[in-house]
Structure formats: structure tokens, C-alpha cells
Design a protein around this motif. Structure first.
Motif, PDB file in Angstrom:
ATOM      1  N   VAL A  75       0.860  -1.173   0.000  1.00 10.38           N
ATOM      2  CA  VAL A  75       0.000   0.000   0.000  1.00 10.38           C
ATOM      3  C   VAL A  75       0.905   1.234   0.000  1.00 10.38           C
ATOM      4  O   VAL A  75       1.983   1.231   0.597  1.00 10.38           O
ATOM      5  CB  VAL A  75      -0.965  -0.008   1.212  1.00 10.38           C
ATOM      6  CG1 VAL A  75      -0.235   0.140   2.523  1.00 10.38           C
ATOM      7  CG2 VAL A  75      -2.036   1.035   1.084  1.00 10.38           C
ATOM      8  N   LYS A  76       0.460   2.244  -0.721  1.00 11.44           N
ATOM      9  CA  LYS A  76       1.150   3.534  -0.711  1.00 11.44           C
ATOM     10  C   LYS A  76       0.367   4.422   0.257  1.00 11.44           C
ATOM     11  O   LYS A  76      -0.853   4.531   0.151  1.00 11.44           O
ATOM     12  CB  LYS A  76       1.165   4.151  -2.107  1.00 11.44           C
ATOM     13  CG  LYS A  76       1.870   5.477  -2.175  1.00 11.44           C
ATOM     14  CD  LYS A  76       1.901   5.982  -3.614  1.00 11.44           C
ATOM     15  CE  LYS A  76       2.705   7.251  -3.698  1.00 11.44           C
ATOM     16  NZ  LYS A  76       2.892   7.675  -5.078  1.00 11.44           N
ATOM     17  N   ILE A  77       1.070   5.023   1.212  1.00 13.63           N
ATOM     18  CA  ILE A  77       0.425   5.867   2.206  1.00 13.63           C
ATOM     19  C   ILE A  77       0.724   7.327   1.884  1.00 13.63           C
ATOM     20  O   ILE A  77       1.879   7.703   1.703  1.00 13.63           O
ATOM     21  CB  ILE A  77       0.898   5.510   3.632  1.00 13.63           C
ATOM     22  CG1 ILE A  77       0.559   4.048   3.949  1.00 13.63           C
ATOM     23  CG2 ILE A  77       0.276   6.453   4.648  1.00 13.63           C
ATOM     24  CD1 ILE A  77       1.032   3.570   5.311  1.00 13.63           C
ATOM     25  N   ILE A  78      -0.338   8.120   1.814  1.00  8.94           N
ATOM     26  CA  ILE A  78      -0.188   9.549   1.552  1.00  8.94           C
ATOM     27  C   ILE A  78      -0.473  10.297   2.852  1.00  8.94           C
ATOM     28  O   ILE A  78      -1.577  10.210   3.402  1.00  8.94           O
ATOM     29  CB  ILE A  78      -1.125  10.012   0.421  1.00  8.94           C
ATOM     30  CG1 ILE A  78      -0.666   9.347  -0.885  1.00  8.94           C
ATOM     31  CG2 ILE A  78      -1.075  11.520   0.259  1.00  8.94           C
ATOM     32  CD1 ILE A  78      -1.686   8.608  -1.588  1.00  8.94           C
ATOM     33  N   PHE A  79       0.556  10.984   3.353  1.00  9.23           N
ATOM     34  CA  PHE A  79       0.469  11.697   4.623  1.00  9.23           C
ATOM     35  C   PHE A  79       0.133  13.169   4.388  1.00  9.23           C
ATOM     36  O   PHE A  79       0.437  13.723   3.331  1.00  9.23           O
ATOM     37  CB  PHE A  79       1.802  11.590   5.375  1.00  9.23           C
ATOM     38  CG  PHE A  79       2.134  10.195   5.817  1.00  9.23           C
ATOM     39  CD1 PHE A  79       1.701   9.712   7.042  1.00  9.23           C
ATOM     40  CD2 PHE A  79       2.885   9.352   5.016  1.00  9.23           C
ATOM     41  CE1 PHE A  79       2.011   8.427   7.457  1.00  9.23           C
ATOM     42  CE2 PHE A  79       3.207   8.065   5.418  1.00  9.23           C
ATOM     43  CZ  PHE A  79       2.764   7.599   6.639  1.00  9.23           C
TER      44      PHE A  79
END
Length: 129
Positions: A75-79
Motif C-alpha cells: 500500500v502507498k500511504i499519503i500523509f
């Protein structure tokens, strides 16, 4: 042969800034967004060698804006601080949960070594099942 863990559920709690992840072996981890951010697997944070790793500070109030699946393995996490590089594969997330206490203490020790005082947000401690 190495075990390949797969998440059975991933749930973001933006208000409390936790990511809950349940795995197919029955383990469940509730990981703070700050922890996920400071242990980002991106080259920007980790560097290409341990000597190049960047100590992240000021991430106490960071939250996750979005989660983007990457195939069946990550998963790519966007903060909300703009960080969106690095793929959190299932093994990496599992190990972040499994070794939370040791990794978090190592982070706190590094902050103490540079004299950084964390601003503790009002959050419950991570939960493990």
C-alpha cells in the motif's frame, strides 16, 4: 521457507491517527500515523544506506490522507505533510506491528540523543491482539 503474511482488513482512523491492520495469521496491529511516517520505507527517509537515514522530527500530529493499494503486495500511504513516497509491503507493515515496542523506543532514543522534545498528542497506546 519464508511466510508471506497478507492483511485481511486495513482500516484508517483519521481522527485518532491510527491505522488498524489485521493479518491472515490472526494478528492485529493498531499503528499510529506518526510511527508509520517516521518509519517510512522511502529512500527519502531511510536513505540508501543506514548512514544516510534521516531522523524525522515534528511528526507527532501527522495523519494519513489516503491509502492506495499497489498490486496484491503493498500500500502507498499519503500523509498530510506531503510525504507520499515509499511502498509499505505486507511484510514491512507486519514487522512494524510485531516489533513496534523496540522500534518506537529506538526512535525515542534517537530523538533524545539530539535533544528533541516530542509534543505528545492525546492518543491511546497502540493495541495488539
Amino acid at each position: 521457507m519464508e511466510k508471506h503474511y497478507r492483511p485481511t482488513e486495513i482500516k484508517l482512523h483519521q481522527a485518532s491517527r491510527f491505522l488498524d491492520i489485521a493479518f491472515d495469521d490472526g494478528r492485529h496491529f493498531s499503528l499510529p500515523c506518526e510511527y508509520l511516517r517516521v518509519y517510512s520505507p522511502s529512500a527519502e527517509t531511510r536513505g540508501h544506506t543506514p548512514e544516510q537515514a534521516k531522523l524525522e522530527t515534528g511528526k507527532e500530529m501527522v495523519t494519513i490522507l489516503d491509502l492506495k493499494p499497489v498490486g496484491n503486495y503493498a500500500v502507498k500511504i499519503i500523509f498530510d505533510d506531503g510525504h507520499d513516497s515509499g511502498l509499505y509491503d505486507w511484510k514491512y507493515l507486519y514487522n512494524l506491528g510485531k516489533f513496534h515496542d523496540e522500534l518506537w523506543q529506538a526512535y525515542l532514543d534517537k530523538l533524545a540523543a539530539i535533544g528533541y522534545q516530542r509534543k505528545e498528542p492525546e492518543l491511546p497506546p497502540p493495541r495488539q491482539a
